[in-house]
Design an enzyme around this catalytic site. Structure first.
Site, PDB file in Angstrom:
ATOM      1  N   ALA A 151       0.848  -1.188   0.000  1.00 56.81           N
ATOM      2  CA  ALA A 151       0.000   0.000   0.000  1.00 56.81           C
ATOM      3  C   ALA A 151       0.883   1.236   0.000  1.00 56.81           C
ATOM      4  CB  ALA A 151      -0.889  -0.008   1.236  1.00 56.81           C
TER       5      ALA A 151
ATOM      6  N   GLY B 251       0.903  -5.284   0.938  1.00 52.59           N
ATOM      7  CA  GLY B 251      -0.285  -5.465   0.094  1.00 52.59           C
ATOM      8  C   GLY B 251       0.055  -6.079  -1.258  1.00 52.59           C
TER       9      GLY B 251
ATOM     10  N   GLU C 285       0.267  -9.726  -0.699  1.00 49.80           N
ATOM     11  CA  GLU C 285      -1.102 -10.231  -0.501  1.00 49.80           C
ATOM     12  C   GLU C 285      -1.876 -10.304  -1.816  1.00 49.80           C
ATOM     13  OE1 GLU C 285      -1.451  -7.152   2.647  1.00 49.80           O
ATOM     14  OE2 GLU C 285      -2.688  -8.663   3.619  1.00 49.80           O
TER      15      GLU C 285
ATOM     16  N   GLU D  66       4.579  -5.158   7.338  1.00 48.10           N
ATOM     17  CA  GLU D  66       3.665  -4.198   7.983  1.00 48.10           C
ATOM     18  C   GLU D  66       4.023  -3.902   9.435  1.00 48.10           C
ATOM     19  OE1 GLU D  66       2.760  -6.738   6.102  1.00 48.10           O
ATOM     20  OE2 GLU D  66       1.234  -6.092   4.659  1.00 48.10           O
TER      21      GLU D  66
HETATM   22  N1  DAK Z   1       4.559   3.409  -0.524  1.00 47.71           N
HETATM   23  C1  DAK Z   1       4.950   4.593  -0.982  1.00 47.71           C
HETATM   24  N2  DAK Z   1       6.136   4.815  -1.546  1.00 47.71           N
HETATM   25  C2  DAK Z   1       6.975   3.775  -1.640  1.00 47.71           C
HETATM   26  C3  DAK Z   1       6.633   2.486  -1.183  1.00 47.71           C
HETATM   27  C4  DAK Z   1       5.353   2.311  -0.604  1.00 47.71           C
HETATM   28  N3  DAK Z   1       4.931   1.123  -0.168  1.00 47.71           N
HETATM   29  N4  DAK Z   1       7.680   1.658  -1.417  1.00 47.71           N
HETATM   30  C5  DAK Z   1       8.623   2.410  -1.999  1.00 47.71           C
HETATM   31  N5  DAK Z   1       8.204   3.674  -2.147  1.00 47.71           N
HETATM   32  C6  DAK Z   1       8.935   4.807  -2.711  1.00 47.71           C
HETATM   33  C7  DAK Z   1      10.028   5.276  -1.754  1.00 47.71           C
HETATM   34  O1  DAK Z   1       9.492   6.171  -0.763  1.00 47.71           O
HETATM   35  C8  DAK Z   1      10.944   5.989  -2.730  1.00 47.71           C
HETATM   36  O2  DAK Z   1      10.404   7.253  -3.017  1.00 47.71           O
HETATM   37  P1  DAK Z   1      11.334   8.578  -3.039  1.00 47.71           P
HETATM   38  O3  DAK Z   1      12.038   8.613  -1.702  1.00 47.71           O
HETATM   39  O4  DAK Z   1      12.271   8.324  -4.205  1.00 47.71           O
HETATM   40  O5  DAK Z   1      10.366   9.684  -3.288  1.00 47.71           O
HETATM   41  C9  DAK Z   1      10.837   5.139  -3.993  1.00 47.71           C
HETATM   42  O6  DAK Z   1       9.628   4.395  -3.883  1.00 47.71           O
HETATM   43  C10 DAK Z   1      11.971   4.134  -4.163  1.00 47.71           C
HETATM   44  O7  DAK Z   1      12.071   3.396  -2.949  1.00 47.71           O
HETATM   45  P2  DAK Z   1      13.427   3.301  -2.084  1.00 47.71           P
HETATM   46  O8  DAK Z   1      14.276   4.506  -2.287  1.00 47.71           O
HETATM   47  O9  DAK Z   1      13.027   2.961  -0.703  1.00 47.71           O
HETATM   48  O10 DAK Z   1      14.124   2.053  -2.811  1.00 47.71           O
HETATM   49  P3  DAK Z   1      15.012   0.920  -2.149  1.00 47.71           P
HETATM   50  O11 DAK Z   1      15.510   0.110  -3.298  1.00 47.71           O
HETATM   51  O12 DAK Z   1      16.013   1.479  -1.185  1.00 47.71           O
HETATM   52  O13 DAK Z   1      13.995   0.022  -1.302  1.00 47.71           O
HETATM   53  C11 DAK Z   1      11.927  -1.172  -0.887  1.00 47.71           C
HETATM   54  C12 DAK Z   1      12.932  -0.629  -1.940  1.00 47.71           C
HETATM   55  C13 DAK Z   1      10.705  -1.677  -1.637  1.00 47.71           C
HETATM   56  C14 DAK Z   1      12.581  -2.322  -0.100  1.00 47.71           C
HETATM   57  C15 DAK Z   1      11.582  -0.012   0.092  1.00 47.71           C
HETATM   58  O14 DAK Z   1      11.147   1.115  -0.670  1.00 47.71           O
HETATM   59  C16 DAK Z   1      10.517  -0.378   1.071  1.00 47.71           C
HETATM   60  O15 DAK Z   1      10.792  -0.989   2.117  1.00 47.71           O
HETATM   61  N6  DAK Z   1       9.265   0.035   0.776  1.00 47.71           N
HETATM   62  C17 DAK Z   1       8.155  -0.148   1.690  1.00 47.71           C
HETATM   63  C18 DAK Z   1       7.682  -1.540   1.663  1.00 47.71           C
HETATM   64  C19 DAK Z   1       6.572  -1.758   2.643  1.00 47.71           C
HETATM   65  O16 DAK Z   1       6.740  -1.529   3.888  1.00 47.71           O
HETATM   66  N7  DAK Z   1       5.441  -2.225   2.156  1.00 47.71           N
HETATM   67  C20 DAK Z   1       4.319  -2.505   2.990  1.00 47.71           C
HETATM   68  C21 DAK Z   1       3.452  -1.307   3.053  1.00 47.71           C
HETATM   69  S1  DAK Z   1       2.119  -1.569   4.179  1.00 47.71           S
HETATM   70  C22 DAK Z   1      -5.295  -1.970   3.611  1.00 47.71           C
HETATM   71  C23 DAK Z   1      -4.922  -3.163   3.071  1.00 47.71           C
HETATM   72  C24 DAK Z   1      -3.596  -3.451   2.933  1.00 47.71           C
HETATM   73  C25 DAK Z   1      -2.662  -2.555   3.369  1.00 47.71           C
HETATM   74  C26 DAK Z   1      -3.050  -1.335   3.866  1.00 47.71           C
HETATM   75  C27 DAK Z   1      -4.388  -1.054   4.004  1.00 47.71           C
HETATM   76  N8  DAK Z   1      -6.691  -1.715   3.734  1.00 47.71           N
HETATM   77  C28 DAK Z   1      -7.571  -2.579   3.051  1.00 47.71           C
HETATM   78  C29 DAK Z   1      -7.103  -0.477   4.322  1.00 47.71           C
HETATM   79  C30 DAK Z   1      -1.298  -2.903   3.168  1.00 47.71           C
HETATM   80  C31 DAK Z   1      -0.333  -2.279   3.812  1.00 47.71           C
HETATM   81  C32 DAK Z   1       1.000  -2.366   3.259  1.00 47.71           C
HETATM   82  O17 DAK Z   1       1.238  -2.885   2.210  1.00 47.71           O
END
Ligand code: DAK
Length: 258
Positions: free
Chosen positions: A66, A111, A114, A134
């Site tokens: 997400a 997400g 998932e 998460e």
């Molecule tokens: N959201 C927004 N931006 C993201 C992102 C994300 N999930 N993942 C990456 N980006 C953005 C980064 O902020 C960065 O943007 P800038 O800083 O350049 O503006 C750009 O993409 C490149 O990422 P990185 O610079 O971080 O690149 P790296 O190679 O160093 O790392 C990475 C890649 C994918 C390992 C890292 O970006 C990372 O850890 N990203 C977050 C992954 C994460 O935590 N995903 C889970 C999110 S929580 C719901 C249902 C489901 C959910 C929510 C609600 N409902 C039904 C209400 C689900 C929740 C989730 O998925």
């Protein structure tokens, strides 16, 4: 095929519909617009009589979960209805009357993982990476991951992935049954389309009934409902903004358990 979508493209190759997630600047993170477009696209392909199998893939990455920046703007009072709507879109994949194959390249996190898990079959490129990170954000999986992952890989592996938030590579994902098969990255779409073609040649009604019956065995509804509830509760904690702000500020979160 021009759908007027911003983040989701669709290509039709005979009986196969290929959905590609395309939001390169955020590693294909799933925002509301993308979720809307995905839901509408799935409905179109469900109703398209020519289409027998659907492939979901991503441009470079599958989906990094997400959109964390957008999640920070959701008010706690909106979260339950948002969760319910999110579940509805993801459930569309599971309940679709046609098989859906995930062709996974790059990151499939949160997400995004998932989304892949809700598909019927997963094929991954060698460089693919999977995780449910998460907990790093003070959250739990919100698109059915707490229910579907354990059914796929067993309770112990699912707990390890969800409680540690660790990221695993494609080889490990294959060894625990998270993906059906790993292929060379450059051969990913060939392998996915080959499998889709095999299925597309089978009797569509038999394929649909077999999918429905296998899903029937999962008895997933009660757990999904509870997940919506507990996701909303997590969202209301102070640890959630701490986790999300820490990600955005590129620092380690300090969780207090409140
Ligand atoms: N959201 C927004 N931006 C993201 C992102 C994300 N999930 N993942 C990456 N980006 C953005 C980064 O902020 C960065 O943007 P800038 O800083 O350049 O503006 C750009 O993409 C490149 O990422 P990185 O610079 O971080 O690149 P790296 O190679 O160093 O790392 C990475 C890649 C994918 C390992 C890292 O970006 C990372 O850890 N990203 C977050 C992954 C994460 O935590 N995903 C889970 C999110 S929580 C719901 C249902 C489901 C959910 C929510 C609600 N409902 C039904 C209400 C689900 C929740 C989730 O998925």
């Amino acid at each position: 095929m021009d759908t007027g979508n911003e983040h989701i493209t669709v290509e039709k190759k005979k009986e196969i519909g290929i959905i590609t997630i395309n939001r390169l600047e955020a590693r294909n993170a799933l925002n509301r617009k993308m979720l809307h477009e995905l839901g509408d696209t799935l409905t179109c392909l469900e109703n398209d009589l020519q289409i027998r199998v659907v492939i979901i893939t991503g441009n470079k990455d599958f989906c990094a979960g997400a959109d964390i920046k957008e999640m920070n703007e959701i008010k706690p009072e909106e979260i339950e209805s948002f969760c319910r709507w999110g579940h509805k879109v993801i459930n569309q994949i599971e309940n679709m009357g046609k098989p859906v194959i995930a062709a996974i390249t790059g990151f499939a996190l949160g997400g995004g993982c998932e989304l892949a898990i809700a598909c019927d079959i997963r094929i991954a490129g060698k460089a693919a990476k999977f995780g449910q990170p998460e907990v790093n954000l003070g959250l739990i999986p919100g698109f059915g991951g707490t229910q579907r992952l354990s059914r796929l890989v067993g309770i112990a592996r699912a707990k390890e992935m969800i409680l540690t938030g660790k990221i695993i590579d494609a080889k490990e994902a294959e060894s625990i049954g998270l993906v059906n098969r790993v292929v060379k990255d450059e051969e990913l779409m060939i392998a996915a389309e080959e499998m889709a073609q095999v299925i597309a040649q089978k009797a569509p009604i038999a394929v649909k009934m077999a999918k429905t019956l296998i899903n029937e065995n999962q008895e997933i509804e009660r757990g999904l409902e509870k997940e919506i509830n507990l996701f909303a509760q997590c969202f209301a904690t102070r640890d959630r903004p701490e986790g999300i702000n820490a990600f955005l500020e590129k620092r380690k979160p300090e969780f207090k358990g409140i």
